[in-house]
Design a protein around this motif. Structure first.
Motif, PDB file in Angstrom:
ATOM      1  N   LEU A 157       0.827  -1.199   0.000  1.00 48.33           N
ATOM      2  CA  LEU A 157       0.000   0.000   0.000  1.00 48.33           C
ATOM      3  C   LEU A 157       0.860   1.248   0.000  1.00 48.33           C
ATOM      4  CD1 LEU A 157      -2.796   1.435   0.384  1.00 48.33           C
ATOM      5  CD2 LEU A 157      -2.383   1.246   2.853  1.00 48.33           C
ATOM      6  N   ASP A 158       0.572   2.154  -0.921  1.00 48.81           N
ATOM      7  CA  ASP A 158       1.172   3.471  -0.908  1.00 48.81           C
ATOM      8  C   ASP A 158       0.182   4.418  -0.231  1.00 48.81           C
ATOM      9  OD1 ASP A 158       3.514   2.773  -2.268  1.00 48.81           O
ATOM     10  OD2 ASP A 158       2.509   2.953  -4.218  1.00 48.81           O
ATOM     11  N   PRO A 159       0.523   4.956   0.938  1.00 49.49           N
ATOM     12  CA  PRO A 159      -0.412   5.840   1.636  1.00 49.49           C
ATOM     13  C   PRO A 159      -0.813   7.032   0.779  1.00 49.49           C
ATOM     14  CG  PRO A 159       1.429   5.238   3.058  1.00 49.49           C
ATOM     15  CD  PRO A 159       1.785   4.790   1.673  1.00 49.49           C
ATOM     16  N   GLY A 160      -2.014   7.513   0.976  1.00 48.29           N
ATOM     17  CA  GLY A 160      -2.475   8.683   0.246  1.00 48.29           C
ATOM     18  C   GLY A 160      -1.931   9.972   0.845  1.00 48.29           C
ATOM     19  N   HIS A 161      -2.150  11.057   0.142  1.00 53.01           N
ATOM     20  CA  HIS A 161      -1.707  12.381   0.580  1.00 53.01           C
ATOM     21  C   HIS A 161      -2.933  13.275   0.726  1.00 53.01           C
ATOM     22  CE1 HIS A 161       0.931  15.883   0.947  1.00 53.01           C
ATOM     23  NE2 HIS A 161       0.083  16.513   0.148  1.00 53.01           N
ATOM     24  N   GLU A 217     -10.577  13.561  10.292  1.00 53.96           N
ATOM     25  CA  GLU A 217     -10.513  12.129  10.574  1.00 53.96           C
ATOM     26  C   GLU A 217     -10.849  11.307   9.331  1.00 53.96           C
ATOM     27  OE1 GLU A 217     -11.869  14.404  12.389  1.00 53.96           O
ATOM     28  OE2 GLU A 217     -11.025  14.243  14.410  1.00 53.96           O
ATOM     29  N   VAL A 218     -11.842  11.767   8.555  1.00 53.68           N
ATOM     30  CA  VAL A 218     -12.213  11.052   7.325  1.00 53.68           C
ATOM     31  C   VAL A 218     -11.059  11.076   6.329  1.00 53.68           C
ATOM     32  CG1 VAL A 218     -13.729  11.099   5.308  1.00 53.68           C
ATOM     33  CG2 VAL A 218     -14.695  11.392   7.591  1.00 53.68           C
ATOM     34  N   ALA A 219     -10.440  12.250   6.157  1.00 51.69           N
ATOM     35  CA  ALA A 219      -9.325  12.358   5.225  1.00 51.69           C
ATOM     36  C   ALA A 219      -8.143  11.498   5.682  1.00 51.69           C
ATOM     37  CB  ALA A 219      -8.892  13.820   5.098  1.00 51.69           C
ATOM     38  N   ALA A 220      -7.892  11.465   6.994  1.00 51.58           N
ATOM     39  CA  ALA A 220      -6.795  10.648   7.519  1.00 51.58           C
ATOM     40  C   ALA A 220      -7.054   9.166   7.276  1.00 51.58           C
ATOM     41  CB  ALA A 220      -6.616  10.914   9.017  1.00 51.58           C
ATOM     42  N   ASP A 221      -8.292   8.739   7.483  1.00 52.90           N
ATOM     43  CA  ASP A 221      -8.632   7.333   7.260  1.00 52.90           C
ATOM     44  C   ASP A 221      -8.496   6.975   5.782  1.00 52.90           C
ATOM     45  OD1 ASP A 221      -9.531   4.783   8.216  1.00 52.90           O
ATOM     46  OD2 ASP A 221     -11.487   5.192   7.352  1.00 52.90           O
ATOM     47  N   ALA A 222      -8.921   7.889   4.918  1.00 50.36           N
ATOM     48  CA  ALA A 222      -8.790   7.650   3.480  1.00 50.36           C
ATOM     49  C   ALA A 222      -7.326   7.510   3.082  1.00 50.36           C
ATOM     50  CB  ALA A 222      -9.441   8.788   2.699  1.00 50.36           C
ATOM     51  N   ALA A 223      -6.472   8.403   3.604  1.00 48.48           N
ATOM     52  CA  ALA A 223      -5.051   8.345   3.276  1.00 48.48           C
ATOM     53  C   ALA A 223      -4.425   7.044   3.775  1.00 48.48           C
ATOM     54  CB  ALA A 223      -4.325   9.548   3.872  1.00 48.48           C
ATOM     55  N   ALA A 224      -4.867   6.583   4.952  1.00 51.19           N
ATOM     56  CA  ALA A 224      -4.348   5.326   5.502  1.00 51.19           C
ATOM     57  C   ALA A 224      -4.735   4.145   4.626  1.00 51.19           C
ATOM     58  CB  ALA A 224      -4.864   5.123   6.921  1.00 51.19           C
ATOM     59  N   SER A 249      -0.384  10.490  11.599  1.00 53.21           N
ATOM     60  CA  SER A 249       0.883  10.405  10.855  1.00 53.21           C
ATOM     61  C   SER A 249       0.648  10.393   9.349  1.00 53.21           C
ATOM     62  CB  SER A 249       1.670   9.152  11.278  1.00 53.21           C
ATOM     63  OG  SER A 249       1.978   9.184  12.653  1.00 53.21           O
ATOM     64  N   VAL A 250      -0.263  11.260   8.899  1.00 49.67           N
ATOM     65  CA  VAL A 250      -0.611  11.346   7.484  1.00 49.67           C
ATOM     66  C   VAL A 250       0.183  12.464   6.817  1.00 49.67           C
ATOM     67  CG1 VAL A 250      -2.481  11.988   5.899  1.00 49.67           C
ATOM     68  CG2 VAL A 250      -2.917  10.378   7.745  1.00 49.67           C
ATOM     69  N   SER A 251       0.641  12.229   5.611  1.00 49.03           N
ATOM     70  CA  SER A 251       1.340  13.252   4.839  1.00 49.03           C
ATOM     71  C   SER A 251       0.327  14.279   4.333  1.00 49.03           C
ATOM     72  CB  SER A 251       2.075  12.621   3.664  1.00 49.03           C
ATOM     73  OG  SER A 251       2.558  13.602   2.760  1.00 49.03           O
ATOM     74  N   TYR A 252       0.590  15.567   4.591  1.00 51.80           N
ATOM     75  CA  TYR A 252      -0.339  16.594   4.105  1.00 51.80           C
ATOM     76  C   TYR A 252       0.413  17.896   3.843  1.00 51.80           C
ATOM     77  CZ  TYR A 252      -0.307  18.867   8.733  1.00 51.80           C
ATOM     78  OH  TYR A 252       0.074  19.523   9.873  1.00 51.80           O
ATOM     79  N   ASP A 253      -0.228  18.754   3.044  1.00 55.56           N
ATOM     80  CA  ASP A 253       0.296  20.098   2.839  1.00 55.56           C
ATOM     81  C   ASP A 253      -0.874  21.070   2.951  1.00 55.56           C
ATOM     82  OD1 ASP A 253      -0.742  20.937  -0.012  1.00 55.56           O
ATOM     83  OD2 ASP A 253       0.048  18.900  -0.264  1.00 55.56           O
ATOM     84  N   VAL A 254      -0.557  22.306   3.296  1.00 52.63           N
ATOM     85  CA  VAL A 254      -1.594  23.341   3.456  1.00 52.63           C
ATOM     86  C   VAL A 254      -1.379  24.379   2.362  1.00 52.63           C
ATOM     87  CG1 VAL A 254      -2.595  25.082   4.944  1.00 52.63           C
ATOM     88  CG2 VAL A 254      -1.710  22.967   5.942  1.00 52.63           C
ATOM     89  N   ALA A 255      -2.377  24.536   1.506  1.00 51.93           N
ATOM     90  CA  ALA A 255      -2.300  25.538   0.440  1.00 51.93           C
ATOM     91  C   ALA A 255      -2.509  26.917   1.029  1.00 51.93           C
ATOM     92  CB  ALA A 255      -3.364  25.252  -0.610  1.00 51.93           C
ATOM     93  N   LYS A 256      -1.663  27.832   0.643  1.00 55.11           N
ATOM     94  CA  LYS A 256      -1.753  29.212   1.153  1.00 55.11           C
ATOM     95  C   LYS A 256      -2.592  30.076   0.229  1.00 55.11           C
ATOM     96  CE  LYS A 256       0.939  28.302   4.597  1.00 55.11           C
ATOM     97  NZ  LYS A 256       0.435  28.299   5.973  1.00 55.11           N
TER      98      LYS A 256
END
Length: 256
Positions: A157-161, A217-224, A249-256
């Motif tokens: 599995l490649d975790p989602g972002h 939480e939904v986005a984190a579960d989806a990425a997992a 421990s999910v990879s994320y970025d915040v758009a400015k």
């Protein structure tokens, strides 16, 4: 075996230290006795020993405080217990529990299957190829739900972002950031919204959110589960979203 699980004295000692830390500096030995399930005299003896060992310091009558050494010991014991629990739930119980999967072909109970994740759902295919396998507990037609147990290996599995997009709260006025919400969401299977303003911003961009409940939480579960996700959040709610992603421990970025 973890020290605090080896014998009752170590477990009682751990619980009393935790109770002192929770109540300090004004500590009622009677309340601790009730919470731990021992006598007040026993609590007094434990505290005396803890003071002698440097885990607790006495500041006055009925006033105690856990020392740095005591805190370190509690942390170490708690971490040891956490690792033990993870071993029990993941390594021991994980191999005997039953889970549900989508059958990729007709399957019979007792058949060895390879396991994979597709669109965030567990799938079972005949054979033992791949990184993870299991044994079916039910019969199933292709596309139906099948029970699986006896898990071995690790699912490839490649975790989602997760991409987090900020939008202003209603009192801040119009969004002048120029963020391309539609472009950010294009092709992303999970889009969540934190706040009414976020729902409105998505709909104005022609995107209907997957959900606006527990978005982080939904986005984190989806990425997992290997799925990319977008969270659109107001400036008031973005902290809760990023906390949920960080905790998972999910990879994320915040758009400015």
């Amino acid at each position: 075996m973890v020290d605090v699980l080896k014998n009752k004295r170590a477990a009682t000692r751990f619980r009393i230290l935790v109770e002192i830390a929770d109540r300090q500096p004004a500590v009622s030995q009677g309340e601790i006795a009730d919470a731990v399930g021992v006598t007040s005299q026993a609590v007094s003896e434990y505290i005396r020993d803890l003071v002698e060992e440097g885990f607790v310091e006495k500041e006055g009558r009925s006033r105690y405080r856990v020392t740095k050494e005591g805190v370190d010991w509690v942390f170490q014991s708690a971490n040891d217990m956490r690792r033990f629990v993870d071993h029990v739930t993941d390594d021991i119980l994980g191999s005997v529990q039953e889970d549900a999967a989508i059958a990729d072909a007709a399957l019979e109970a007792g058949q060895t299957v390879s396991l994979s994740l597709s669109a965030g759902l567990l799938h079972a295919a005949p054979g033992d190829h791949g990184g993870a396998t299991g044994v079916t507990t039910t019969d199933a037609a292709s596309g139906a739900v099948v029970g699986v147990t006896g898990f071995e290996g690790i699912i490839d599995l490649d975790p989602g972002h997760v991409s987090v997009v900020q939008v202003p709260a209603v009192r801040a006025g119009a969004d002048e950031s120029g963020t391309d919400i539609a472009g950010t969401c294009e092709g992303v299977p999970i889009v969540t919204a934190a706040g009414v303003e976020a729902v409105s911003a998505l709909r104005n961009a022609g995107v209907e959110p997957t959900t606006y409940f527990a978005p982080g939480e939904v986005a984190a579960d989806a990425a997992a589960r290997g799925l990319d996700a977008v969270v659109v959040a107001t400036q008031d709610t973005i902290g809760r979203v990023t906390d949920a992603l960080t905790d998972a421990s999910v990879s994320y970025d915040v758009a400015k």
